[in-house]
Design a protein around this motif. Structure first.
Motif, PDB file in Angstrom:
ATOM      1  N   VAL A 195     -34.364 -34.431 -12.829  1.00  0.00           N
ATOM      2  CA  VAL A 195     -35.144 -35.585 -11.921  1.00  0.00           C
ATOM      3  C   VAL A 195     -34.613 -36.917 -12.245  1.00  0.00           C
ATOM      4  CG1 VAL A 195     -37.147 -36.496 -11.156  1.00  0.00           C
ATOM      5  CG2 VAL A 195     -37.010 -33.874 -11.409  1.00  0.00           C
ATOM      6  N   GLN A 196     -34.850 -37.514 -13.446  1.00  0.00           N
ATOM      7  CA  GLN A 196     -34.590 -38.810 -13.914  1.00  0.00           C
ATOM      8  C   GLN A 196     -32.950 -39.104 -13.710  1.00  0.00           C
ATOM      9  OE1 GLN A 196     -35.134 -39.816 -17.979  1.00  0.00           O
ATOM     10  NE2 GLN A 196     -36.065 -41.675 -17.462  1.00  0.00           N
ATOM     11  N   ALA A 197     -32.260 -38.149 -13.977  1.00  0.00           N
ATOM     12  CA  ALA A 197     -30.789 -38.210 -13.781  1.00  0.00           C
ATOM     13  C   ALA A 197     -30.563 -38.447 -12.248  1.00  0.00           C
ATOM     14  CB  ALA A 197     -29.904 -37.219 -14.260  1.00  0.00           C
ATOM     15  N   GLU A 198     -31.158 -37.708 -11.311  1.00  0.00           N
ATOM     16  CA  GLU A 198     -30.879 -37.856  -9.926  1.00  0.00           C
ATOM     17  C   GLU A 198     -31.313 -39.056  -9.439  1.00  0.00           C
ATOM     18  OE1 GLU A 198     -31.706 -35.578  -5.655  1.00  0.00           O
ATOM     19  OE2 GLU A 198     -32.973 -34.974  -7.427  1.00  0.00           O
ATOM     20  N   ARG A 199     -32.644 -39.403 -10.053  1.00  0.00           N
ATOM     21  CA  ARG A 199     -33.273 -40.931  -9.545  1.00  0.00           C
ATOM     22  C   ARG A 199     -32.307 -42.009  -9.752  1.00  0.00           C
ATOM     23  NH1 ARG A 199     -38.457 -43.418 -11.897  1.00  0.00           N
ATOM     24  NH2 ARG A 199     -37.076 -43.752 -13.581  1.00  0.00           N
ATOM     25  N   SER A 200     -31.807 -41.909 -11.079  1.00  0.00           N
ATOM     26  CA  SER A 200     -30.867 -42.976 -11.660  1.00  0.00           C
ATOM     27  C   SER A 200     -29.645 -43.038 -10.772  1.00  0.00           C
ATOM     28  CB  SER A 200     -30.485 -42.873 -13.067  1.00  0.00           C
ATOM     29  OG  SER A 200     -31.815 -43.045 -13.903  1.00  0.00           O
ATOM     30  N   GLU A 228     -25.506 -29.809   1.257  1.00  0.00           N
ATOM     31  CA  GLU A 228     -25.636 -29.630  -0.184  1.00  0.00           C
ATOM     32  C   GLU A 228     -26.735 -30.667  -0.521  1.00  0.00           C
ATOM     33  OE1 GLU A 228     -24.475 -27.377  -2.422  1.00  0.00           O
ATOM     34  OE2 GLU A 228     -23.714 -26.359  -1.009  1.00  0.00           O
ATOM     35  N   PRO A 229     -27.801 -30.527  -1.392  1.00  0.00           N
ATOM     36  CA  PRO A 229     -28.617 -31.185  -1.954  1.00  0.00           C
ATOM     37  C   PRO A 229     -27.835 -32.197  -2.808  1.00  0.00           C
ATOM     38  CG  PRO A 229     -29.319 -28.999  -1.853  1.00  0.00           C
ATOM     39  CD  PRO A 229     -28.115 -28.910  -1.643  1.00  0.00           C
ATOM     40  N   ALA A 230     -28.342 -33.525  -3.029  1.00  0.00           N
ATOM     41  CA  ALA A 230     -27.931 -34.453  -3.641  1.00  0.00           C
ATOM     42  C   ALA A 230     -26.362 -35.043  -2.985  1.00  0.00           C
ATOM     43  CB  ALA A 230     -27.532 -34.017  -5.326  1.00  0.00           C
ATOM     44  N   SER A 231     -26.502 -34.930  -1.792  1.00  0.00           N
ATOM     45  CA  SER A 231     -25.591 -35.663  -1.151  1.00  0.00           C
ATOM     46  C   SER A 231     -25.722 -36.541  -0.084  1.00  0.00           C
ATOM     47  CB  SER A 231     -24.726 -34.309  -0.499  1.00  0.00           C
ATOM     48  OG  SER A 231     -25.567 -33.854   0.636  1.00  0.00           O
ATOM     49  N   TRP A 232     -24.912 -37.507   0.215  1.00  0.00           N
ATOM     50  CA  TRP A 232     -25.101 -38.560   1.464  1.00  0.00           C
ATOM     51  C   TRP A 232     -24.294 -38.184   2.490  1.00  0.00           C
ATOM     52  CZ3 TRP A 232     -27.720 -43.013  -0.050  1.00  0.00           C
ATOM     53  CH2 TRP A 232     -28.268 -42.993  -1.280  1.00  0.00           C
ATOM     54  N   GLU A 255     -28.165 -44.600  10.328  1.00  0.00           N
ATOM     55  CA  GLU A 255     -29.046 -44.562   8.894  1.00  0.00           C
ATOM     56  C   GLU A 255     -27.940 -43.919   7.981  1.00  0.00           C
ATOM     57  OE1 GLU A 255     -33.336 -44.235  10.930  1.00  0.00           O
ATOM     58  OE2 GLU A 255     -32.557 -42.262  10.082  1.00  0.00           O
ATOM     59  N   LEU A 256     -27.841 -44.340   6.740  1.00  0.00           N
ATOM     60  CA  LEU A 256     -27.274 -43.825   5.805  1.00  0.00           C
ATOM     61  C   LEU A 256     -28.439 -42.734   5.137  1.00  0.00           C
ATOM     62  CD1 LEU A 256     -24.747 -43.293   3.734  1.00  0.00           C
ATOM     63  CD2 LEU A 256     -25.957 -45.275   2.306  1.00  0.00           C
ATOM     64  N   VAL A 257     -28.086 -41.305   4.795  1.00  0.00           N
ATOM     65  CA  VAL A 257     -28.928 -40.450   4.437  1.00  0.00           C
ATOM     66  C   VAL A 257     -28.760 -40.026   3.111  1.00  0.00           C
ATOM     67  CG1 VAL A 257     -30.484 -38.236   4.738  1.00  0.00           C
ATOM     68  CG2 VAL A 257     -29.661 -39.785   6.736  1.00  0.00           C
ATOM     69  N   TYR A 258     -29.743 -39.789   2.044  1.00  0.00           N
ATOM     70  CA  TYR A 258     -29.520 -39.083   0.610  1.00  0.00           C
ATOM     71  C   TYR A 258     -30.415 -37.789   0.780  1.00  0.00           C
ATOM     72  CZ  TYR A 258     -29.321 -37.680  -4.070  1.00  0.00           C
ATOM     73  OH  TYR A 258     -29.259 -37.220  -5.209  1.00  0.00           O
ATOM     74  N   PHE A 259     -29.859 -36.583   0.614  1.00  0.00           N
ATOM     75  CA  PHE A 259     -30.585 -35.429   0.599  1.00  0.00           C
ATOM     76  C   PHE A 259     -31.126 -35.054  -0.739  1.00  0.00           C
ATOM     77  CE2 PHE A 259     -30.283 -30.631   1.603  1.00  0.00           C
ATOM     78  CZ  PHE A 259     -31.495 -30.635   2.018  1.00  0.00           C
ATOM     79  N   VAL A 260     -32.299 -35.260  -1.123  1.00  0.00           N
ATOM     80  CA  VAL A 260     -32.781 -35.024  -2.366  1.00  0.00           C
ATOM     81  C   VAL A 260     -32.842 -33.749  -2.905  1.00  0.00           C
ATOM     82  CG1 VAL A 260     -34.774 -35.701  -3.971  1.00  0.00           C
ATOM     83  CG2 VAL A 260     -34.113 -37.027  -2.125  1.00  0.00           C
ATOM     84  N   LEU A 261     -32.179 -33.509  -4.077  1.00  0.00           N
ATOM     85  CA  LEU A 261     -32.125 -32.235  -4.844  1.00  0.00           C
ATOM     86  C   LEU A 261     -33.431 -31.822  -5.239  1.00  0.00           C
ATOM     87  CD1 LEU A 261     -30.519 -29.843  -6.168  1.00  0.00           C
ATOM     88  CD2 LEU A 261     -30.068 -31.063  -8.117  1.00  0.00           C
ATOM     89  N   ASN A 262     -34.072 -32.565  -6.006  1.00  0.00           N
ATOM     90  CA  ASN A 262     -35.513 -32.334  -6.838  1.00  0.00           C
ATOM     91  C   ASN A 262     -36.753 -32.801  -5.804  1.00  0.00           C
ATOM     92  OD1 ASN A 262     -34.699 -31.158  -9.393  1.00  0.00           O
ATOM     93  ND2 ASN A 262     -33.548 -33.173  -9.405  1.00  0.00           N
TER      94      ASN A 262
END
Length: 183
Positions: A41-46, A106-110, A118-125
């Motif tokens: 989670v910390q890696a994804e946020r960073s 896919e999760p963790a994609s933009w 809008e620029l969208v980030y699809f959260v994995l966690n």
């Protein structure tokens, strides 16, 4: 006289010893999995925040270039545009530009949604991420104007003085602190 010593049968562990070892290993494995999830989670946020920082730097360079060439009014052309277009190389998890959300991303994609600009980030966690909009898996960003609101109507339009542009979250978002606190 010959005495025989009684020795314990050394053919293996007793059931109790085996049970104790299994409990200890299970406990250690539980702690390891929990720590691994926190790190993920910390890696994804960073990673997400680093990309936002990279895009903000690209916007700042664009603003600097327009100021140096005395072309500040031309910054209007970047309003509602795709911030990924300002990068010389897009990240590998950038899917491209779409009218609306892509089907099954896919999760963790933009991606960039042209309809909403809008620029969208699809959260994995997503269990550790929330937004004010209720879309718990999407962080959305938009290039907006930095301006003097000369006509005091609260929006950028004719008569207002453009001072720059910035990448701004469309809705507030936050990562849950419970998942990333250091132990």
């Amino acid at each position: 006289m010959h005495t025989k010593k009684k020795t314990r049968n050394a053919h293996g562990f007793s059931l109790l010893e085996l049970l104790v070892v299994i409990i200890i290993i299970s406990t250690l494995l539980g702690f390891a999995i929990e720590k691994l999830l926190k790190l993920q989670v910390q890696a994804e946020r960073s990673t997400m925040e680093a990309m936002i920082g990279t895009l903000q730097s690209a916007i700042a360079l664009t603003i600097s270039e327009h100021i140096a060439k005395d072309r500040i009014p031309e910054l209007r052309n970047y309003l509602n545009s795709n911030p990924m277009a300002l990068l010389s190389n897009t990240p590998i998890n950038y899917l491209g530009s779409y009218d609306t959300s892509p089907a099954n991303p896919e999760p963790a994609s933009w991606w960039f949604e042209q309809k909403n600009h809008e620029l969208v980030y699809f959260v994995l966690n997503n269990d550790y991420f929330s937004t004010d909009s209720g879309q718990s898996r999407h962080a959305k960003f938009k290039i907006t104007a930095v301006y003097d609101d000369n006509n005091t109507n609260g929006q950028f339009d004719r008569g207002d003085t453009l001072k720059g542009i910035r990448l701004k979250p469309v809705t507030k978002y936050q990562w849950s602190n419970n998942s990333i606190e250091a132990n």
